[in-house]
Design a protein around this motif. Structure first.
Motif, PDB file in Angstrom:
ATOM      1  N   THR A 611      38.730  42.533  35.347  1.00 29.81           N
ATOM      2  CA  THR A 611      37.394  42.314  34.784  1.00 29.81           C
ATOM      3  C   THR A 611      36.347  42.821  35.774  1.00 29.81           C
ATOM      4  O   THR A 611      36.645  43.118  36.936  1.00 29.81           O
ATOM      5  CB  THR A 611      37.164  40.823  34.514  1.00 29.81           C
ATOM      6  OG1 THR A 611      37.185  40.115  35.770  1.00 29.81           O
ATOM      7  CG2 THR A 611      38.260  40.263  33.606  1.00 29.81           C
ATOM      8  N   GLU A 612      35.095  42.904  35.314  1.00 28.95           N
ATOM      9  CA  GLU A 612      34.026  43.360  36.194  1.00 28.95           C
ATOM     10  C   GLU A 612      33.880  42.440  37.396  1.00 28.95           C
ATOM     11  O   GLU A 612      33.647  42.885  38.518  1.00 28.95           O
ATOM     12  CB  GLU A 612      32.707  43.434  35.414  1.00 28.95           C
ATOM     13  CG  GLU A 612      32.662  44.535  34.373  1.00 28.95           C
ATOM     14  CD  GLU A 612      32.818  45.917  34.978  1.00 28.95           C
ATOM     15  OE1 GLU A 612      32.330  46.130  36.112  1.00 28.95           O
ATOM     16  OE2 GLU A 612      33.444  46.779  34.345  1.00 28.95           O
ATOM     17  N   GLU A 613      34.041  41.132  37.178  1.00 28.98           N
ATOM     18  CA  GLU A 613      33.917  40.173  38.285  1.00 28.98           C
ATOM     19  C   GLU A 613      35.057  40.361  39.282  1.00 28.98           C
ATOM     20  O   GLU A 613      34.846  40.326  40.504  1.00 28.98           O
ATOM     21  CB  GLU A 613      33.913  38.743  37.744  1.00 28.98           C
ATOM     22  CG  GLU A 613      32.683  38.379  36.912  1.00 28.98           C
ATOM     23  CD  GLU A 613      32.745  38.946  35.504  1.00 28.98           C
ATOM     24  OE1 GLU A 613      33.834  39.441  35.094  1.00 28.98           O
ATOM     25  OE2 GLU A 613      31.713  38.942  34.812  1.00 28.98           O
ATOM     26  N   GLU A 614      36.272  40.558  38.761  1.00 27.10           N
ATOM     27  CA  GLU A 614      37.415  40.756  39.642  1.00 27.10           C
ATOM     28  C   GLU A 614      37.281  42.056  40.427  1.00 27.10           C
ATOM     29  O   GLU A 614      37.586  42.118  41.619  1.00 27.10           O
ATOM     30  CB  GLU A 614      38.713  40.756  38.834  1.00 27.10           C
ATOM     31  CG  GLU A 614      39.071  39.390  38.259  1.00 27.10           C
ATOM     32  CD  GLU A 614      40.214  39.463  37.265  1.00 27.10           C
ATOM     33  OE1 GLU A 614      40.870  38.433  37.042  1.00 27.10           O
ATOM     34  OE2 GLU A 614      40.438  40.565  36.693  1.00 27.10           O
ATOM     35  N   TRP A 615      36.808  43.090  39.742  1.00 27.31           N
ATOM     36  CA  TRP A 615      36.645  44.373  40.418  1.00 27.31           C
ATOM     37  C   TRP A 615      35.595  44.275  41.518  1.00 27.31           C
ATOM     38  O   TRP A 615      35.755  44.836  42.596  1.00 27.31           O
ATOM     39  CB  TRP A 615      36.257  45.441  39.398  1.00 27.31           C
ATOM     40  CG  TRP A 615      36.235  46.822  39.963  1.00 27.31           C
ATOM     41  CD1 TRP A 615      35.156  47.600  40.198  1.00 27.31           C
ATOM     42  CD2 TRP A 615      37.370  47.594  40.378  1.00 27.31           C
ATOM     43  NE1 TRP A 615      35.519  48.801  40.734  1.00 27.31           N
ATOM     44  CE2 TRP A 615      36.878  48.833  40.854  1.00 27.31           C
ATOM     45  CE3 TRP A 615      38.745  47.361  40.395  1.00 27.31           C
ATOM     46  CZ2 TRP A 615      37.715  49.823  41.334  1.00 27.31           C
ATOM     47  CZ3 TRP A 615      39.563  48.360  40.867  1.00 27.31           C
ATOM     48  CH2 TRP A 615      39.056  49.562  41.333  1.00 27.31           C
TER      49      TRP A 615
END
Length: 831
Positions: A611-615
């Motif tokens: 996800t964008e947060e994980e990335w």
């Protein structure tokens, strides 16, 4: 994995005319890469024959040793050539495991054994010994050197070729098995692949009728069904522990790289190699209560078969009885219940263990074994019952045992996985013309049950293939059978060229400038250790010592990621000097790794895109990785020759190289005095562009030179190349040439010795005004004439106007203004 060809042929109907090279080529194309081919007979030249012992005379020696003086019949023809005794040859032998009438293996004069050991007739112990009676180790067939090889009475006649009798012409193929293909760590798996490759019948040794579980077997309790989903136990009674392992089994075990031990142990190893299922045998007389599978208690201990006492972790999976641990599951058994020379009743364990658990236990205890090597890669969970039954069969057949009626089966194998894919997926991925029928056929060849619904197929994966879990795994299986050599060579259409990106152009410009100036590029590993920091003379609080330490370094002595390129380029310089290249100038460009001090990166699965947060969290955890440029030089910078004296390289060359790079990038730099390890105090320069510090250059400290094995007064530089490139201009202006005459003025100024020449030069530029075209320092002088603590700097000033010829006195006035400015700032006095 080592596999004798004869053993492979036991399970697959290969053509008789098929050569070993053809077999290995096909298996390599299927993914079982050839590592080596070994034929024992190839390591021996000369006569190796069957001999019959006619007589033995025991002769005690003064050293306490007893030797045998033997008469050996090696056939009428060879007896006539080599014979020294009646009807045979005389041979001295130190072994005592044979008797008159036995058939043995004889190596006659002229032969050469493995290790380039030449056999000849020689005088020893008072006799002329004509040849040698051979042991397994002397022939390269095993490690047994306690006695010579005694052949069965029906092995042949005296004089027969021993290569055929010993089956030494049987080639052993060693394969490099990928970690995801555990099934190929068995003859069963290799033979199946051979059958697929040549389209011939494969006879699965695991396909056998096995008795169902009942309540009469040895009691087993599995507390951890996740770690051990299947456990099968069988028992035999009346096993003869003194029964010898038959020669055919010894040959195959030895060929597969395992050392024969005893019949009971050899049978379990043989079945493991044959089927791929590790087996363990327990002496039933030493077992106390039921066998139990559980996790270890923290700090619990066990003495394993290798004689080492091991302290266990709470994550270790154990085999226990009422006495405590009797084995580390899937890794190694305990010594309290091992099979011995008195074992007559055997309990056979064939179980399936969790791959991750076994992998972690093996790494934790540094205890690799043939069993753990298979379990950690994934063993067929449906094998235990067949493997246990095969062990029982061999113990009954070879050891005179009786199979007990009890069969213990705890748990069951997990259901087989199904994978769905488009029927044309393999064709789309590989670019080959693969029909739906070919795709289905190839999947069935590897053991899948396949159903087709329109343009979709569903494959039920065989139990021995835990690596097949998604559609692209199916594509790999289909493609490797069709043949990767059939993938068409099609060049993709080239997009319209846009040239190199600006950043890459600038980086290449740096390398070209340095190479053109006589510097040689080197490449070093970006790994450092504490010894490197000490060799650089860095204080303990130096920021460059704050590094990122790798969890699994290539070299335990260099576990840190580099924050400077200097150690690598200096070690390369030291190697050059040590090998006679005394005049060297080296440079290196590469990344350094600066810790961010942020949180650790999350560990994500591979089943989806982050996800964008994980990335974002991953990017925050990545260390800052600027590109640096490091240089080091020693010896002559300009060679001596018929043209005159050379010039020794110095700190000025290191600074000059940085100047050349900066000029090529269109960046103006300033140089000022500094103090920083590993440079010599007072001979270190800080290189800046405006307020931006780019790096340092200068002469290396003598202790640093000694640590890296380079001559004293060697010089080095290191700058942040990313910073320099960020200041660079995409294009540098071409030099302009004035059409009007130049006016030349020279000036010598006396200043304090501590004043940098660059600062004086800057003052001259500022005071001279716009008519100044260039200023160049051409001489530095110190001595009594200028006074103690002073130095004289001589500059060449060049003045020119772009639109006219200078009038008389204009250049003189500009020079005086320049000198006045230097006098105002630094108290300079004109000589």
């Amino acid at each position: 994995m080592k596999a004798p060809v004869s053993w492979i042929r036991d399970h697959v109907e290969l053509p008789e005319a098929l050569t070993v090279d053809e077999l290995t080529a096909k298996l390599t194309m299927l993914g079982l890469k050839l590592e080596a081919l070994v034929t024992p007979a190839d390591a021996i030249t000369g006569p190796l024959v069957v001999g019959k012992v006619l007589s033995i005379e025991k002769e005690p020696q003064k050293n306490g040793k007893v030797i045998n003086w033997c008469a050996v019949d090696v056939g009428a023809q060879l007896n006539a050539v080599h014979g020294t005794e009646a009807d045979g040859v005389g041979i001295v032998c130190g072994a005592h495991n044979f008797a008159e009438g036995d058939l043995v293996v004889v190596c006659l004069p002229g032969a050469v054994l493995p290790g380039n050991f030449e056999i000849s007739a020689r005088k020893t112990y008072g006799h002329l010994s004509t040849g040698m009676i051979c042991s397994s180790r002397e022939l390269g067939l095993g490690e047994d050197h306690d006695g010579i090889i005694v052949l069965p009475r029906d092995a042949g006649e005296p004089g027969d070729d021993a290569f055929e009798v010993l089956d030494m012409n049987d080639t052993v193929i060693e394969f490099e098995i990928n970690p995801d293909r555990a099934y190929a760590l068995s003859l069963r798996g290799i033979a199946r692949e051979a059958g697929i490759g040549f389209g011939v019948a494969f006879h699965d040794p695991a396909q056998r009728d096995v008795p169902a579980g009942n309540d009469q077997g040895y009691p087993v309790v599995v507390d951890d069904t996740t770690g051990c989903p299947v456990f099968v136990a069988r028992s035999v009674s009346g096993f003869d522990p003194s029964a010898p392992t038959p020669d055919w089994m010894v040959k195959r075990l030895t060929g597969a790289g395992m050392r024969p031990i005893s019949l009971g142990v050899d049978i379990t190893n043989y079945v493991m190699l044959e089927l791929g299922q590790p087996i363990h045998g327990y002496d039933r007389a030493t077992l106390q209560g039921p066998i139990r599978v559980r996790r270890a208690s923290e700090g619990e201990q066990i003495t394993t078969l290798d004689g080492n006492k091991r302290t266990l972790s709470g994550e270790d999976l154990l085999i226990t009885d009422d006495s405590g641990p009797i084995g580390i599951a899937g890794t190694m058994g305990g010594e309290t219940t091992e099979l011995s020379e008195t074992t007559t009743d055997v309990v056979i364990e064939a179980a399936h263990f969790d791959a991750v658990s076994i992998f972690r236990t093996e790494r934790r205890h540094k205890l690799p074994s043939e069993a753990s090597k298979r379990f950690e890669r994934g063993v067929d969970p449906e094998l235990p019952a067949a493997a246990a039954d095969r062990v029982v069969e061999l113990m009954v057949e070879l050891g005179g045992a009786t199979a007990d009626p009890g069969v213990t089966v705890v748990g069951q194998a997990p259901g087989r996985r199904t994978v769905t894919a488009d029927t044309d997926l393999a064709a789309r991925v590989t670019g080959m013309e693969i029909s739906a029928e070919t795709a289905v056929k190839n999947l069935e060849l590897v053991g899948c049950d396949v159903t087709v619904d329109g343009n979709r197929l569903t494959a039920t994966v065989p139990s021995w293939r835990p690596d097949m879990s998604d559609p692209f795994d199916l594509v790999e299986e289909i493609a490797r059978i069709v043949g990767y050599d059939n993938v068409p060579s099609v060049l993709p259409p080239a997009p319209a060229g846009r040239g190199l990106p600006l950043a890459q152009k600038l980086r290449r410009r740096v390398g070209l400038v340095l190479a053109g100036a006589g510097w040689t590029e080197t490449i070093s590993y970006p790994f450092l250790g504490d010894a490197d920091w000490n060799d650089l003379g860095l204080p303990t609080d130096d920021e460059r010592r704050r590094t990122i330490t790798m969890a699994n370094p290539l070299n335990a002595e260099a576990p840190q990621l580099a924050t400077t390129l200097l150690p690598g380029v200096l070690r390369s310089l030291g190697l050059n000097v040590g090998r006679g290249n005394a005049d060297a100038a080296l440079f290196e460009t590469g990344l350094v790794f600066l810790p961010t001090g942020r949180e650790k990166a999350p560990i994500l699965g591979v089943d989806r895109r982050p996800t964008e947060e994980e990335w974002s969290a991953i990017e925050k955890a990545v260390p800052h990785q600027p590109q640096h440029l490091a240089l080091a030089l020693t010896g002559q910078r300009e060679r001596s020759g018929w043209w005159g004296e050379g010039r020794q390289g110095s700190w000025a060359d290191a600074i000059g190289a940085v100047r050349e790079v900066a000029d090529a990038l269109g960046v103006d730099i300033e140089v000022s005095a500094a103090a920083l390890a590993p440079w010599h105090p007072g001979r270190c320069a800080e290189i800046c562009s405006g307020d931006v510090v780019l790096g340092h250059a200068g002469e290396l400290h003598p202790k640093v030179c000694k640590a890296f094995g380079v001559p004293a007064r060697s010089a080095a530089a290191e700058i942040d190349l990313d910073l320099l490139l960020s200041l660079a201009r995409a294009t540098t202006p071409s030099p302009s040439f004035g059409s009007y005459p130049v006016a030349k003025e020279d000036v010598a100024l006396v200043v304090d010795a501590s004043v940098p020449s660059a600062a004086v030069e800057a003052a001259l530029r500022e005071g001279a005004g716009e008519l100044l075209e260039s200023v160049r320092l051409f001489d530095v002088f110190t001595g009594e004439q200028v006074g103690e603590g002073k130095k004289s700097l001589a500059f060449a000033l060049r003045f020119r106007a772009g639109d006219r010829t200078l009038k008389e006195g204009e250049s003189t006035a500009a020079r005086e203004a320049a000198v006045a400015r230097a006098a105002e700032q630094f108290g300079a006095v004109q000589r």
